[in-house]
Scaffold this active site. Structure first.
Site, PDB file in Angstrom:
ATOM      1  N   ARG A 296      -6.654 -66.203  25.954  1.00 54.61           N
ATOM      2  CA  ARG A 296      -6.249 -67.271  26.873  1.00 54.61           C
ATOM      3  C   ARG A 296      -6.069 -66.677  28.267  1.00 54.61           C
ATOM      4  NH1 ARG A 296      -2.655 -67.061  22.592  1.00 54.61           N
ATOM      5  NH2 ARG A 296      -2.557 -68.857  21.177  1.00 54.61           N
ATOM      6  N   ARG A 322      -2.903 -72.225  27.691  1.00 53.41           N
ATOM      7  CA  ARG A 322      -3.040 -72.862  26.375  1.00 53.41           C
ATOM      8  C   ARG A 322      -3.712 -74.235  26.453  1.00 53.41           C
ATOM      9  NH1 ARG A 322       0.618 -70.873  22.269  1.00 53.41           N
ATOM     10  NH2 ARG A 322       0.368 -72.893  21.258  1.00 53.41           N
ATOM     11  N   ASN A 323      -4.090 -74.647  27.670  1.00 52.08           N
ATOM     12  CA  ASN A 323      -4.496 -76.047  27.816  1.00 52.08           C
ATOM     13  C   ASN A 323      -5.851 -76.255  28.475  1.00 52.08           C
ATOM     14  OD1 ASN A 323      -2.024 -77.485  26.750  1.00 52.08           O
ATOM     15  ND2 ASN A 323      -1.128 -76.023  28.190  1.00 52.08           N
ATOM     16  N   GLY A 324      -6.725 -75.275  28.336  1.00 54.06           N
ATOM     17  CA  GLY A 324      -8.033 -75.370  28.996  1.00 54.06           C
ATOM     18  C   GLY A 324      -8.872 -76.529  28.497  1.00 54.06           C
ATOM     19  N   LYS A 499      -8.451 -45.433  48.149  1.00 59.64           N
ATOM     20  CA  LYS A 499      -8.089 -44.093  47.672  1.00 59.64           C
ATOM     21  C   LYS A 499      -8.594 -44.027  46.236  1.00 59.64           C
ATOM     22  CE  LYS A 499      -4.388 -40.919  46.779  1.00 59.64           C
ATOM     23  NZ  LYS A 499      -3.423 -40.985  45.684  1.00 59.64           N
ATOM     24  N   GLY A 560       3.527 -36.015  41.321  1.00 61.60           N
ATOM     25  CA  GLY A 560       4.919 -36.239  40.916  1.00 61.60           C
ATOM     26  C   GLY A 560       5.647 -34.989  40.472  1.00 61.60           C
ATOM     27  N   ALA A 586      -0.190 -35.224  46.849  1.00 63.34           N
ATOM     28  CA  ALA A 586       0.425 -34.907  45.557  1.00 63.34           C
ATOM     29  C   ALA A 586       1.017 -33.506  45.512  1.00 63.34           C
ATOM     30  CB  ALA A 586      -0.558 -35.055  44.406  1.00 63.34           C
ATOM     31  N   SER A 609       6.414 -39.432  45.570  1.00 62.74           N
ATOM     32  CA  SER A 609       7.539 -39.109  44.687  1.00 62.74           C
ATOM     33  C   SER A 609       8.668 -38.396  45.416  1.00 62.74           C
ATOM     34  CB  SER A 609       7.064 -38.218  43.535  1.00 62.74           C
ATOM     35  OG  SER A 609       6.040 -38.844  42.841  1.00 62.74           O
TER      36      SER A 609
END
Ligand code: GLY
Length: 658
Positions: A296, A322-324, A499, A560, A586, A609
């Site tokens: 869905r 749920r209602n297509g 990036k 990190g 990094a 970080s």
């Protein structure tokens, strides 16, 4: 011949719109990647606004309108095709096991509470646990597989052109207009475009539509029963049972947030069988005919996205969740009104895509980027952080990437902060002008990424979409394209930066050099300014530069890790050889390390970080901003040579002795 309207998606929404547009005189082409994958093929075909207990007033009104349109819409389609669409206004019974704690459905249409004896008259054979239930005479069902065949047949006989097996890879835009779509079979153009790609929509546009898996199965009424034992849909707790006139009985459906994970599972099928046989015990002996699953298209508020987009010739019809099947006729009418008559129904304001962004719908004239004028950037500390080397007779043209000039040489990110406010303060305190954003995490509303679109002023900060989370070149290319759309949606029309991260390794988050090079080559061809994240490999850096990358971004240490400059010698070689900016990305943990990288001659830094995880993130951001300036100034100033021996600070020559 170019079409008037090109529809991306051949599920029920795309097909219903195609038929309606064609009937109103448009030339229509439908791109259909895989007809059998569509949720409309997998569905049960319930027309159940009341049984589904839809509480949003606008949605309920949309559903009721569609339900009202159904009989006439089906007659029209059956007339065009001479085929039966399996429409059955059978009514829906919603049995309940106990009254205590039951939330009574909110319903605008006639519905009736039936006590135990009455519900058993309506449907003999129900579980003795059933204490009563709701009767929704207006709700019903359609055989969705018949219906999509009828729609396709109608569209074809009316002259709609179908291109099967054609997958859209990207939407090309210019100046607020779609100029074509890139597909696996070439570039296609039309006057207007309709995105109706269901659960796959966000592979094409950065819309918050995600797949919500449902498993289903089909039983058959045994031969010895001459009459159909079930003639109404039963909508129970965690189960619906949909009897068809052809003796099939559909059981559905699980609700699983597992992405596009395929297949039926024992747990999924078991849960359906257990719930179904509890509700209507005779099913326990019925033969199983088939099992399947589907996806869905779910949005965060479970409402569809309908209507205009950020491009004037692109309309959206997706996220029907749920209602297509139920919403097909009303969607087709509203979308055709919009595309062909420029009529926007007031109801559509409730389903506008921008509700997830909380930003005003931007027109071309309001999206002028300030980035061509770096002097426009301001932040609380700009005086300190933009200290001009010219004051000391030094020439620094600023950081120039793909023709764009930035005064700040520090780039930051948005991840890992404890709050959005902390992130906002830190970005401002750092003085940075480029902020990288993980496209996938924003799209998925990952923790810490909710509301990111509104959190920063993208009129002032240049967005650097990144492909974090991509393990292969193919994934990264796809996400890069989405990133470009995201930047455009946020008003950065001319932003083609990406990036590039291709990271198959989860432990050290080390980039894949081969995948990165492959993706970079392709993205450069597609007009991206590619900023690839790489290990500090001088040969790879050179190759990436040769294929046309806008920078290279070697790592100082794993992402990190805060380990500081672990790759100094290689970064030095990269800097020595590079004709494009070298951005150390990094591993930087402290301002001293940031300054050191800049002193080596790096053109810029990307730090996330070390700022986000500092005890006082905004203060650390400010310190990193200073360090980037200090390091650059030191590089330009030229450090003293190192010597093996001491050299007294106060020279002895000429001093008074004795
Ligand atoms: N329309 C029912 C379902 O999505 O399971």
């Amino acid at each position: 011949m170019t079409s008037d309207v090109l529809i991306i998606g051949g599920g029920i929404t795309g097909l219903a719109c195609a038929v309606e547009l064609k009937l109103r005189g448009a030339n229509v082409t439908v791109l259909c990647r895989d007809f059998t994958a569509a949720a409309s093929h997998a569905a049960a075909g319930m027309l159940a606004p009341d049984a589904e207990n839809i509480t949003d007033a606008a949605m309920l009104s949309l559903c009721q309108r569609s339900l009202t349109l159904y009989p006439e819409w089906i007659s029209k389609l059956e007339e065009i095709t001479g085929l039966n669409a399996g429409y059955w206004p059978s009514g829906i019974l919603a049995p309940v096991y106990q009254k205590a704690g039951v939330n009574l459905p909110i319903s605008q249409s006639p519905s009736l509470w039936l006590d135990q004896a009455t519900i058993n008259q309506y449907q003999p054979g129900l579980s003795t646990d059933v204490v009563g239930g709701w009767w929704y005479p207006d709700n019903g069902q359609v055989d969705n597989r018949y219906l999509v065949k009828v729609l396709r047949n109608a569209a074809e006989s009316l002259g709609v052109i179908f291109k099967d097996g054609v997958a859209v890879e990207a939407i090309a835009q210019q100046q607020g207009q779609v100029i074509g779509v890139q597909t696996n079979t070439g570039f296609l153009k039309a006057d207007h475009y309709l995105l109706a790609a269901g659960a796959w929509s966000n592979q094409i546009l950065p819309l918050p539509v995600r797949p919500c898996k449902g498993q289903m199965l089909r039983l058959r009424v045994p031969e010895f029963l001459t009459e159909l034992p079930l003639t109404r849909v039963l909508f129970g707790e965690n189960i619906y049972i949909v009897p068809r006139r052809d003796r099939s009985i559909i059981l559905g459906a699980t609700v699983e947030d597992v992405g596009f994970t395929p297949d039926n599972t024992p747990a999924g099928i078991h849960s359906l069988l257990a719930a179904a046989t509890r509700l209507y015990p005779p099913l326990a002996d019925y033969p199983i005919q088939e099992m399947w699953w589907g996806f869905r298209p779910a949005t965060p508020d479970e409402l569809p996205i309908l209507g205009e987009s950020h491009c004037s010739n692109l309309t959206i019809a997706t996220g029907h969740y749920r209602n297509g099947v139920l919403l097909a006729p009303v969607t087709a009418n509203l979308i055709a009104d919009m595309i062909l008559s420029q009529k926007t129904d007031p109801l559509l304001t409730n389903f506008h895509y921008s509700r997830f962004q909380n930003i005003p719908f931007k027109t071309q004239s309001s999206t002028t980027s300030m980035l061509t004028h770096p002097a426009n950037f301001t932040n609380g500390h700009s005086k300190t952080l933009s200290l001009q080397p010219t004051e000391f007779n030094l020439q620094d043209p600023g950081l120039v990437i793909a023709g764009k000039t930035f005064q700040s040489r520090l780039m930051t990110g948005t991840g890992k902060y404890r709050s959005i406010e902390e992130m906002q303060k830190s970005v401002a305190a750092s003085g940075c002008q480029i902020v990288t954003v993980a496209v996938r995490r924003v799209q998925n509303n990952a923790p810490g990424h909710e509301g990111l679109a509104e959190a920063l002023d993208w009129g002032k900060i240049w967005m650097l979409p990144n492909t974090a989370g991509c393990q292969t070149a193919e994934e990264a290319i796809r996400v890069a394209r989405l990133g470009r759309e995201m930047a455009k949606l946020l008003g950065q029309e001319d932003n083609n930066f990406v990036k590039l991260e291709v990271i198959p390794d989860a432990k050290y988050l080390l980039p894949d050099p081969i995948g990165t090079l492959q993706a970079a080559e392709q993205l450069v061809k597609e007009g991206f300014a590619v900023l690839p994240y790489i290990n500090a490999d001088p040969m790879l850096a050179k190759r990436l530069e040769e294929v046309g990358c806008a920078t290279v971004m070697p790592l100082a240490a794993p992402i990190g890790s805060g380990q500081g400059l672990q790759t100094t010698a290689n970064i030095q070689i990269i800097i020595e050889n590079a004709q494009v900016p070298v951005v150390v990305d990094a591993g930087i943990g402290a301002p001293s390390e940031a300054a050191q990288a800049m002193e080596l001659g790096a053109d810029a830094l990307l730090i996330n970080s070390a700022i986000a995880l500092a005890e006082n993130a905004p203060a650390m951001a400010y310190a990193m901003g200073l360090a980037a300036v200090a390091g650059r100034m030191a590089y330009l100033a030229g450090r003293m040579p190192m010597k093996s021996y001491a050299s007294a600070s106060s020279p002895l020559t000429g001093t008074i002795t004795g």
